[in-house]
Design a protein around this motif. Structure first.
Motif, PDB file in Angstrom:
ATOM      1  N   TRP A 240       0.821  -1.211   0.000  1.00 55.78           N
ATOM      2  CA  TRP A 240       0.000   0.000   0.000  1.00 55.78           C
ATOM      3  C   TRP A 240       0.854   1.259   0.000  1.00 55.78           C
ATOM      4  CZ3 TRP A 240      -0.294   3.745   3.906  1.00 55.78           C
ATOM      5  CH2 TRP A 240      -1.307   4.697   3.771  1.00 55.78           C
ATOM      6  N   LYS A 241       1.876   1.307   0.846  1.00 55.75           N
ATOM      7  CA  LYS A 241       2.634   2.556   0.982  1.00 55.75           C
ATOM      8  C   LYS A 241       3.551   2.824  -0.211  1.00 55.75           C
ATOM      9  CE  LYS A 241       6.513   0.871   3.829  1.00 55.75           C
ATOM     10  NZ  LYS A 241       7.180   0.961   5.145  1.00 55.75           N
ATOM     11  N   TYR A 242       3.758   1.818  -1.050  1.00 58.34           N
ATOM     12  CA  TYR A 242       4.582   2.032  -2.243  1.00 58.34           C
ATOM     13  C   TYR A 242       3.755   2.181  -3.522  1.00 58.34           C
ATOM     14  CZ  TYR A 242       8.849   1.210   0.387  1.00 58.34           C
ATOM     15  OH  TYR A 242       9.877   1.331   1.286  1.00 58.34           O
ATOM     16  N   LEU A 243       2.452   2.348  -3.368  1.00 56.22           N
ATOM     17  CA  LEU A 243       1.618   2.617  -4.538  1.00 56.22           C
ATOM     18  C   LEU A 243       2.044   3.933  -5.187  1.00 56.22           C
ATOM     19  CD1 LEU A 243      -1.911   1.661  -3.154  1.00 56.22           C
ATOM     20  CD2 LEU A 243      -0.630   0.441  -4.921  1.00 56.22           C
ATOM     21  N   PRO A 244       1.799   4.104  -6.489  1.00 62.55           N
ATOM     22  CA  PRO A 244       2.142   5.380  -7.140  1.00 62.55           C
ATOM     23  C   PRO A 244       1.416   6.551  -6.484  1.00 62.55           C
ATOM     24  CG  PRO A 244       1.595   3.688  -8.772  1.00 62.55           C
ATOM     25  CD  PRO A 244       1.215   3.132  -7.433  1.00 62.55           C
ATOM     26  N   ASP A 245       1.917   7.751  -6.710  1.00 62.27           N
ATOM     27  CA  ASP A 245       1.249   8.942  -6.199  1.00 62.27           C
ATOM     28  C   ASP A 245      -0.213   8.945  -6.648  1.00 62.27           C
ATOM     29  OD1 ASP A 245       3.629   9.761  -5.135  1.00 62.27           O
ATOM     30  OD2 ASP A 245       4.033  11.297  -6.638  1.00 62.27           O
ATOM     31  N   ASN A 396       5.701   6.363   2.714  1.00 66.52           N
ATOM     32  CA  ASN A 396       6.936   5.582   2.651  1.00 66.52           C
ATOM     33  C   ASN A 396       8.194   6.437   2.763  1.00 66.52           C
ATOM     34  OD1 ASN A 396       6.369   6.502  -0.129  1.00 66.52           O
ATOM     35  ND2 ASN A 396       8.167   5.296  -0.684  1.00 66.52           N
ATOM     36  N   LYS A 397       8.047   7.748   2.659  1.00 65.60           N
ATOM     37  CA  LYS A 397       9.180   8.659   2.808  1.00 65.60           C
ATOM     38  C   LYS A 397       9.143   9.395   4.154  1.00 65.60           C
ATOM     39  CE  LYS A 397      10.893   8.183  -1.424  1.00 65.60           C
ATOM     40  NZ  LYS A 397      12.254   7.649  -1.683  1.00 65.60           N
ATOM     41  N   PRO A 399       9.444  10.293   7.995  1.00 64.19           N
ATOM     42  CA  PRO A 399      10.345   9.801   9.053  1.00 64.19           C
ATOM     43  C   PRO A 399       9.675   8.875  10.063  1.00 64.19           C
ATOM     44  CG  PRO A 399      10.642  12.170   8.734  1.00 64.19           C
ATOM     45  CD  PRO A 399       9.470  11.769   7.895  1.00 64.19           C
ATOM     46  N   TYR A 400       8.412   9.095  10.379  1.00 62.64           N
ATOM     47  CA  TYR A 400       7.742   8.275  11.386  1.00 62.64           C
ATOM     48  C   TYR A 400       7.469   6.852  10.912  1.00 62.64           C
ATOM     49  CZ  TYR A 400       6.702  11.960  14.799  1.00 62.64           C
ATOM     50  OH  TYR A 400       6.787  12.934  15.765  1.00 62.64           O
ATOM     51  N   TYR A 401       7.495   6.630   9.612  1.00 62.50           N
ATOM     52  CA  TYR A 401       7.165   5.313   9.084  1.00 62.50           C
ATOM     53  C   TYR A 401       8.390   4.563   8.557  1.00 62.50           C
ATOM     54  CZ  TYR A 401       2.324   6.829   9.532  1.00 62.50           C
ATOM     55  OH  TYR A 401       1.118   7.270  10.040  1.00 62.50           O
ATOM     56  N   GLN A 402       9.575   5.070   8.882  1.00 60.53           N
ATOM     57  CA  GLN A 402      10.796   4.380   8.462  1.00 60.53           C
ATOM     58  C   GLN A 402      11.070   3.199   9.383  1.00 60.53           C
ATOM     59  OE1 GLN A 402      12.191   5.379   5.465  1.00 60.53           O
ATOM     60  NE2 GLN A 402      10.328   6.625   5.623  1.00 60.53           N
ATOM     61  N   ARG A 403      11.871   2.274   8.885  1.00 63.11           N
ATOM     62  CA  ARG A 403      12.167   1.063   9.656  1.00 63.11           C
ATOM     63  C   ARG A 403      13.019   1.374  10.893  1.00 63.11           C
ATOM     64  NH1 ARG A 403      11.053  -3.763   7.010  1.00 63.11           N
ATOM     65  NH2 ARG A 403      10.340  -3.530   4.869  1.00 63.11           N
ATOM     66  N   TYR A 404      13.899   2.357  10.760  1.00 62.18           N
ATOM     67  CA  TYR A 404      14.796   2.680  11.859  1.00 62.18           C
ATOM     68  C   TYR A 404      14.678   4.166  12.190  1.00 62.18           C
ATOM     69  CZ  TYR A 404      16.622  -1.854  10.541  1.00 62.18           C
ATOM     70  OH  TYR A 404      16.721  -3.181  10.242  1.00 62.18           O
ATOM     71  N   VAL A 405      14.935   4.507  13.452  1.00 66.34           N
ATOM     72  CA  VAL A 405      14.806   5.890  13.901  1.00 66.34           C
ATOM     73  C   VAL A 405      16.161   6.398  14.364  1.00 66.34           C
ATOM     74  CG1 VAL A 405      12.413   5.647  14.569  1.00 66.34           C
ATOM     75  CG2 VAL A 405      14.187   5.138  16.242  1.00 66.34           C
ATOM     76  N   ASN A 406      16.317   7.720  14.309  1.00 69.59           N
ATOM     77  CA  ASN A 406      17.568   8.330  14.760  1.00 69.59           C
ATOM     78  C   ASN A 406      17.610   8.393  16.291  1.00 69.59           C
ATOM     79  OD1 ASN A 406      18.447   8.815  12.114  1.00 69.59           O
ATOM     80  ND2 ASN A 406      17.238  10.714  11.998  1.00 69.59           N
TER      81      ASN A 406
END
Length: 406
Positions: A240-245, A396-397, A399-406
């Motif tokens: 879902w999150k990688y669907l086209p714009d 998908n871009k 920051p809150y939905y990335q696999r890793y956090v700073n």
């Protein structure tokens, strides 16, 4: 008599010492003035930045400063020092140290309500759906102060959030998940919709996927509850999150699904929506995160020229606007402070949450003409051409939905 004079001397000493210990009111006034300058610079919008200065003691003059940006504390101290003001600032940059390592969270209910204060009677601020990643900043009176992906700061009951360490949060983020795509439904205790419910669900809820069998996903909630949902009512979150714009058709298809849903101040779900919650959710369910409030949304995206002689011109608007554009309205035409938003459909029609989600027209004579909104329109923005900008972000871009956090 000697005892009396000794006692009197002691009392006068205490009064004299007490008066000497009291700080000059002009000092307190100046501290507040300098603090106001710093707050205006670093936290002008308390919906997205936090700044609170409270006096702790008078002798010495001491303040506690809680804030979300370290540079604000640094500047306040520099200003106080430059004026030789003898003031002690005890600062705490959020998240609070009282939370320990658990400064991340995941919304644990189908919808969590958040408020502007740590109190059930406080004004509703917004909502967050199950599986929404949160940054947890502090705890007070059974509520957590959190930041949602749209950068909004508000308070929510502790029961609605599963706190996590960085490692636990990253485990949640990297796990395979599904997103609920029906408008409303339930998660069940067994792989049968005839079984007892575990929770209600709304569109956009995100859950960890354990397995798939016999037409059901076995899923896990952030608090480790196990449940089942039909594969017809959800899909892979990664897919879902990688669907086209999305295009305007997709945004409007989602928006029309909400027709008839009642207006709810602070709402962003099918349980009730306010005007900007409606526009925000119509975009989010197509993978795009935009700001929370109408006044914030009015500052992002491509600005459209629909004005003639400093006023909105309907004829020009009809030529300029495209489906999917956001319209903005101001009840006070003098201040032009944005208080309402809607999504343009085309041919003069727009869809809005006002009383309920409904379709209206800006063209006089149309059966669904909305005179008030047509007279109070003050601007328009195009979000679909701004996808990728800092505040019009793909999930998908983000920051809150990335696999890793700073």
């Amino acid at each position: 008599m000697k005892k009396f004079f000794s006692f009197l001397g002691f009392v006068l000493f205490v009064i004299s010492y007490s008066e000497a210990a009291q700080p000059d009111s002009s000092v307190i006034k100046r501290v507040n003035e300098l603090s106001g300058i710093v707050q205006k610079k670093y936290a002008p919008d308390m919906r997205v930045e936090y700044y609170q200065l409270k006096q702790q003691t008078t002798a010495p003059l001491t303040y506690k400063l809680e804030l979300s940006r370290q540079e604000a504390a640094t500047e306040l101290k520099a200003l106080l020092s430059s004026e030789n003001l003898s003031v002690q600032i005890n600062e705490e940059v959020l998240p609070s140290g009282d939370l320990g390592e658990k400064i991340y969270g995941i919304a644990n209910l189908s919808v969590i309500n958040t408020r502007y204060g740590p109190d059930h009677a406080a004004e509703m601020a917004t909502q967050a759906g199950l599986g929404t990643p949160l940054k947890v900043l502090k705890k007070e009176r059974g509520h957590y102060f959190v930041r949602t992906p749209d950068n909004y700061l508000s308070w929510t009951e502790s029961a609605g959030v599963s706190l996590m360490t960085k490692a636990e949060f990253e485990n949640w983020q990297t796990a395979e998940k599904v997103i609920y795509t029906d408008l409303y439904g339930q998660a069940y205790s067994e792989a049968s919709e005839a079984s007892l419910p575990v929770s209600d669900l709304v569109a956009g809820n995100i859950m960890q996927l354990i397995s798939e069998s016999n037409g059901f996903y076995k899923i896990s909630f952030p608090d480790k509850r196990i449940a089942y949902i039909s594969v017809k009512r959800a899909r892979s979150f990664d897919q879902w999150k990688y669907l086209p714009d999305p295009g305007a058709d997709q945004i409007l298809r989602t928006a029309r699904n909400f027709l008839g849903i009642p207006y709810l101040w602070g709402g962003t779900s099918v349980k009730g929506m306010d005007c900007s919650g409606f526009t925000k959710t119509s975009y989010f369910l197509n993978g795009i995160v935009i700001p929370r409030d109408a006044s914030q949304q009015a500052l992002v995206g491509e600005k459209l020229d629909i004005h003639e002689d400093d006023s909105v011109n309907i004829a020009k608007s009809l030529k300029t606007l495209k489906a999917g554009d956001l319209l903005f309205f101001a009840a006070n035409k003098k201040t032009k402070r944005v208080t309402h938003t809607a999504i343009y459909i085309g041919n003069g029609e727009f869809i809005q949450a006002a009383g309920l989600v409904r379709i209206n027209s800006m063209i006089k004579g149309a059966k669904n003409y909305d005179d008030f909104q047509s007279r109070t329109m003050v601007g328009a923005r195009r979000m679909l051409t701004a996808i990728g900008d800092p505040e019009v972000t793909r999930v998908n871009k983000h920051p809150y939905y990335q696999r890793y956090v700073n």
